[in-house]
Design an enzyme around this catalytic site. Structure first.
Site, PDB file in Angstrom:
ATOM      1  N   TYR A 112      35.598  51.822  43.754  1.00 11.98           N
ATOM      2  CA  TYR A 112      36.492  52.521  44.459  1.00 11.98           C
ATOM      3  C   TYR A 112      36.353  53.964  44.154  1.00 11.98           C
ATOM      4  O   TYR A 112      37.111  54.857  45.169  1.00 11.98           O
ATOM      5  CB  TYR A 112      37.997  51.742  44.073  1.00 11.98           C
ATOM      6  CG  TYR A 112      38.085  50.698  44.923  1.00 11.98           C
ATOM      7  CD1 TYR A 112      37.625  49.550  44.566  1.00 11.98           C
ATOM      8  CD2 TYR A 112      38.924  50.881  45.812  1.00 11.98           C
ATOM      9  CE1 TYR A 112      37.983  48.177  45.322  1.00 11.98           C
ATOM     10  CE2 TYR A 112      39.408  49.654  46.620  1.00 11.98           C
ATOM     11  CZ  TYR A 112      39.257  48.336  46.328  1.00 11.98           C
ATOM     12  OH  TYR A 112      39.204  47.217  46.919  1.00 11.98           O
ATOM     13  N   LYS A 154      30.876  39.393  36.314  1.00 12.75           N
ATOM     14  CA  LYS A 154      29.544  38.860  36.630  1.00 12.75           C
ATOM     15  C   LYS A 154      28.366  39.342  35.987  1.00 12.75           C
ATOM     16  O   LYS A 154      27.565  40.361  36.249  1.00 12.75           O
ATOM     17  CB  LYS A 154      29.323  39.493  38.270  1.00 12.75           C
ATOM     18  CG  LYS A 154      28.275  38.707  38.927  1.00 12.75           C
ATOM     19  CD  LYS A 154      28.407  37.296  39.378  1.00 12.75           C
ATOM     20  CE  LYS A 154      27.275  36.738  40.058  1.00 12.75           C
ATOM     21  NZ  LYS A 154      27.335  35.378  40.319  1.00 12.75           N
ATOM     22  N   ASP A 181      43.539  38.362  46.850  1.00 16.85           N
ATOM     23  CA  ASP A 181      43.940  38.097  48.350  1.00 16.85           C
ATOM     24  C   ASP A 181      43.756  36.273  48.327  1.00 16.85           C
ATOM     25  O   ASP A 181      44.733  35.685  48.758  1.00 16.85           O
ATOM     26  CB  ASP A 181      42.861  38.504  49.284  1.00 16.85           C
ATOM     27  CG  ASP A 181      43.486  39.525  50.418  1.00 16.85           C
ATOM     28  OD1 ASP A 181      44.352  40.438  49.482  1.00 16.85           O
ATOM     29  OD2 ASP A 181      42.945  39.883  51.130  1.00 16.85           O
ATOM     30  N   ASP A 227      32.475  34.294  41.046  1.00 18.67           N
ATOM     31  CA  ASP A 227      32.261  33.143  41.905  1.00 18.67           C
ATOM     32  C   ASP A 227      32.869  31.835  41.513  1.00 18.67           C
ATOM     33  O   ASP A 227      33.597  31.274  42.251  1.00 18.67           O
ATOM     34  CB  ASP A 227      30.703  33.013  42.292  1.00 18.67           C
ATOM     35  CG  ASP A 227      29.799  32.855  40.988  1.00 18.67           C
ATOM     36  OD1 ASP A 227      30.071  33.116  40.151  1.00 18.67           O
ATOM     37  OD2 ASP A 227      28.709  32.725  41.258  1.00 18.67           O
ATOM     38  N   ASP A 269      40.577  42.909  44.136  1.00 16.99           N
ATOM     39  CA  ASP A 269      40.809  43.222  45.494  1.00 16.99           C
ATOM     40  C   ASP A 269      40.643  41.789  46.106  1.00 16.99           C
ATOM     41  O   ASP A 269      41.529  41.386  46.542  1.00 16.99           O
ATOM     42  CB  ASP A 269      39.965  44.227  46.118  1.00 16.99           C
ATOM     43  CG  ASP A 269      40.455  44.539  47.694  1.00 16.99           C
ATOM     44  OD1 ASP A 269      41.383  44.386  47.894  1.00 16.99           O
ATOM     45  OD2 ASP A 269      39.561  44.366  48.410  1.00 16.99           O
TER      46      ASP A 269
END
Ligand code: IPM
Ligand code: MN
Length: 348
Positions: free
Chosen positions: A135, A187, A248, A220, A244
């Site tokens: 970002y 990750k 959702d 994941d 982010d």
């Protein structure tokens, strides 16, 4: 006197914020505190008229409030990135709102897309780092618009930024006092620099919190577990970009964007609270959008600014009304935006 800066913003933002302010007036009376709101006209319409997104004077003025209450950012006639970077991300960066706090909670009576999952199975909080990572906007193009074009976007993590975020998450896990489990989501098997830093900082800070259990998920796998076994989670801490995305997903398992609220927080400075969904241009001005996420964000704002009891009461009222609506989706609630606001006031 609680001084709140209000930015309705784009699309349905002003409509949902209006309901939040209705609820603020009511709860302030009930809990006997005084609140003063000041509206700021910012967003796509203003940009299209004046070419300005966030004037420096406005940014300075915003710093003097106790909190900022934001509706939505994003306008169909403004190219992507201008308002997002110029307004929302600029506020997050310049006000150093390094935590993006997003509770994922299924209220009783709300439809959950996950089979057999109940409110007791879906109740966790995602702590999203809010000032670093992809970002920051580092990178660029070379040989643009040629077949040799190169584009880079830097995933930036600093010890300072990771440490303060991870520490906040440990403190929150202790304060929540539920499972006392903090899960790092990253990750590390691929992002062997940036997320190695996250991993090492996480381990280091964990030694200061022997009462908190720790866990680690690759992002994941986290998406898989959030759908299959959301009851595993208590507090999740993660990077800006992954946060982010998984928030959702979190919003969907708690019943949708109509109910998902969040806070952009600096623990000792002015913080900003917003529904996490977008500006929903399709529903603008139709009195059909669900304001519960925005009202929930107001509840978080109150809790954060020292009005804990008022904040909890607002959350309870939101939960009650959420359970009674036909659906949490815009246009399918069985009543209008303003009626939902009225019902929350009644529930209070
Ligand atoms: C959010 C939004 C923003 C983000 C956009 C509008 C820049 O998706 O708050 O999650 O990516 O952080
Ligand atoms: Mn998002």
């Amino acid at each position: 006197m609680l001084k709140i800066a209000v930015i309705g913003g784009d699309g349905t933002g002003p409509e949902v914020v209006r309901e939040g302010l209705k609820v603020l007036e009511r709860i302030a009376k009930l809990e006997k505190f005084k609140a003063q709101t000041t509206e700021f006209d910012l967003g796509g319409e203003k940009f299209l008229k004046t070419g300005e997104v966030l004037p420096d004077e406005t940014l300075e003025a915003l710093k003097k409030f106790d909190a900022i209450y934001l509706g939505a950012v994003g306008h169909p006639d403004v190219p992507p990135g201008i308002l997002e970077k110029g307004l929302l991300l600029r506020l997050r960066f310049e006000l150093d709102l390094y935590i993006n706090l997003r509770p994922v909670k299924l209220y009783p009576g709300v439809d959950c897309p996950l089979k057999d999952k109940k409110p007791e199975d879906i109740d966790f909080v995602i702590v999203r780092e809010n000032t670093e990572d992809l970002y920051v906007g580092m990178g660029g193009f070379a040989h643009k618009n040629t077949k040799q074009e190169v584009a880079t976007q830097v995933m930036l993590s600093t010890y300072f930024g990771v440490e303060r975020c991870v520490r906040y998450a440990f403190e929150l896990t202790r304060k929540r006092n539920r499972k006392k489990l903090l899960t790092l989501v990253a990750k590390t098997n691929v992002l062997t620099y940036a997320h190695d830093l996250w991993w090492r900082v996480f381990k280091e800070i964990a030694t200061e919190y022997p009462d908190i259990k720790t866990d680690y998920n690759h992002v994941d796998a986290c998406c898989m577990w959030m759908v299959k076994n959301p009851e595993f989670y208590d507090v999740v801490v993660t990077t800006n970009m992954f946060g982010d995305i998984i928030t959702d997903l979190g919003a969907m398992i708690q019943g949708g964007m109509g109910i998902a609220a969040g806070g952009n927080i600096h623990p000792s400075k002015v913080s900003m609270f917003e529904p996490i969904g977008g500006s929903a241009p399709k529903y603008t001005g139709k009195n059909q959008i669900n304001p519960l996420a925005a009202i929930g964000a107001l509840g978080m704002l109150l809790e954060h600014t020292g009005h804990e009891k008022a904040g909890r009461r607002v959350e309870k009222a939101v939960a009650k009304v959420a359970g009674e609506l036909e659906s949490l989706s815009a246009g399918k609630m069985g009543c209008t935006t303003t009626e939902v606001g009225d019902r929350v006031c009644e529930a209070l």
